[in-house]
Design an enzyme around this catalytic site. Structure first.
Site: not given
Ligand code: GLC
Length: 482
Positions: A169, A205
């Protein structure tokens, strides 16, 4: 002739629809995506195939435990999107012995240089925000237990220990990958020296979302995020989580499904726009499934399709503004706004004007079609993934019908006007033997982290290592956790 005035519009629309038809996925396509996702999930869980599996299925050390939890004040941190949040969470029991949670929250934006500099810079910034928060609430003298929601792929060794596998991200802080994240946080707090913390739990999360929804609905055994990123977790049978010893009960597995596609599983579904988004991203070749779905990429995908239509002379008289030509200028929130405008096209007009193009009515209608195509594909792709998880859970439990609640959070899911309905419909279409309830988590990241910290803190050791755990077969997973 009346037909004479209509036909140029029809002609243009036909060509536009032809180009957009590539985004449409039929049920067979989605079943195929689901099957491949399930295959990778199975490979991620097994020791001998884990290393090469694209879906990592990371154990979280969040399990069912017969112990109760602690009450009191907890600090919760939430790092993983565009903002960083600090929360003070009061966990308390009321007469019915369910937990009441009250929170105070402060949001801090993360400067670009903290995201892409060194890990020390990033964690120093986090510690600085914590220090500011503790000052504001006059609690700097207290050594509070802390739950950390860290929304990246982490290989846990314990609930309070795990190494960052890779950033996702748009984060890139150097010197963090391969290191214990809780250690990085503890070091930064030590460097400041103006407060103390007892870091008791770190969770993804998705996991925090599942836990916070479990508090409302004991059937919640799946957590999902569709926001900046996209990911899901669920309660898996311990005996199939080969990366962790132990046979009894269930453990929550963070699928990290955003990385699906790394082994070519999505090749025939990735379009020219997806390839550009990937190639111009900070992590080319990674998170290919996530790049088809999540908010970090959706606006840019729309922009690339608009540019294609301009170049084909089907939009804006074949001319784009400099702004529209600029990467990132079409924000994901515009997609929601455009699709909310089903009346007079005023919002669409305003958005396009802010991008320095003056659209005709037909242009506005085309832009809405583009947004619909991109966001519908996102909902369908994501739905295929969740259907894969749910069908797998049903198989594992050998249940005729699976009754399950999915806790969900994330800006795309919550704020887009039609994502939810399209997504729910496709998931239900693909899971004929499941009875699914979706609930939206409120402040899930913070509350979930605090609740699991309360457990980790209260039952010292019980959640921490599997060999210590006194799991009771047949117990509802997470029972008595919160
Ligand atoms: C990305 C991260 C993951 C997280 C997701 C939503 O995929 O790698 O860990 O849960 O974003 O935030």
């Amino acid at each position: 002739m009346a037909g004479g005035t209509l036909s140029p519009r029809r002609g243009t629309m036909d060509k536009v629809e032809q180009i957009l038809s590539e985004f449409r996925l039929n049920k067979e396509d989605l079943k195929e995506v689901m099957k491949r996702m399930q295959l990778e999930m199975g490979r991620g869980l097994r020791l001998e195939t884990h290393a090469e599996a694209s879906v990592k299925m990371l154990p979280t050390y969040v399990c069912s435990t017969p112990e109760g939890s602690e009450v009191g004040d907890f600090l919760a941190l939430d790092l993983g999107g565009t903002n960083f949040r600090v929360m003070l969470v009061k966990v308390a029991a009321d007469e019915e012995r369910s937990w009441k949670v009250e929170t105070k929250t402060q949001m801090y934006s993360i400067p670009e240089d903290a995201m892409t500099g060194t890990a020390e810079m990033l964690f120093d910034y986090i510690a600085e925000c914590m220090s500011d928060f503790l000052d504001k609430h006059h609690i700097k003298h207290k050594k509070l237990p802390l739950g950390f929601t860290f929304s990246f792929p982490v290989r846990h060794e314990d609930i309070d220990k795990g190494i960052l596998l890779n950033w996702t991200k748009g984060f890139k802080a150097s010197g963090a990958e391969g290191n214990n994240v809780v250690g990085l946080l503890r070091d930064a707090i030590k460097r400041r020296g103006d407060f103390e913390m007892d870091v008791v739990a770190m969770v993804n999360d998705t996991v925090a979302t599942m836990i916070s929804c479990y508090y409302e609905d004991r059937s919640c055994e799946v957590g999902m995020i569709v926001g900046t990123g996209c990911n899901a977790c669920y309660m898996e049978e311990m005996k199939t989580v080969e990366l962790v010893e132990g046979e009894e009960g269930r453990m929550c597995v963070n699928t990290e499904w955003g990385a699906f596609g790394k082994n070519g599983e999505l090749e025939e579904f990735r379009l020219e726009y997806d390839k550009v988004v990937d190639e111009t991203s900070i992590n080319p070749g990674h998170q290919l499934y996530e790049k088809l779905i999540s908010g970090k990429y959706m606006g840019e995908l729309v922009r690339l399709v608009l540019m294609k239509l301009v170049n084909e002379d089907l939009l804006f008289n074949g001319e784009a503004s400099e702004l529209l030509k600029t990467r990132g200028s079409f924000e994901t929130r515009y997609v929601s706004q455009v699709e909310s405008d089903i009346g007079d096209r005023k919002q669409i007009y305003n958005i396009l004007s802010s991008l320095c193009v003056l659209p005709s009515e037909l242009d506005c209608d085309i832009v809405r079609l583009v947004c619909e195509s991109v966001s519908t594909r996102s909902a369908h792709m994501c739905g295929a993934g969740l259907a894969g998880v749910l069908n797998l859970m049903r198989e594992r439990r050998s249940q005729e019908a699976l009754n399950i609640t999915v806790g969900v959070d994330g800006s795309v899911y919550k704020l887009h006007p039609c994502f939810r309905e399209r997504f729910h419909k496709i998931v239900r279409d693909l899971t004929p033997h499941c009875e699914i309830t979706f609930i939206q988590s409120e402040e899930g990241s913070g509350r979930g982290a605090a609740l699991i910290s309360a457990v980790a803190y209260g039952s010292s050791g019980l959640l921490r290592t599997v060999k210590d755990m006194n799991l009771q077969t047949g117990n509802s997973p997470l029972e008595d956790v919160i």
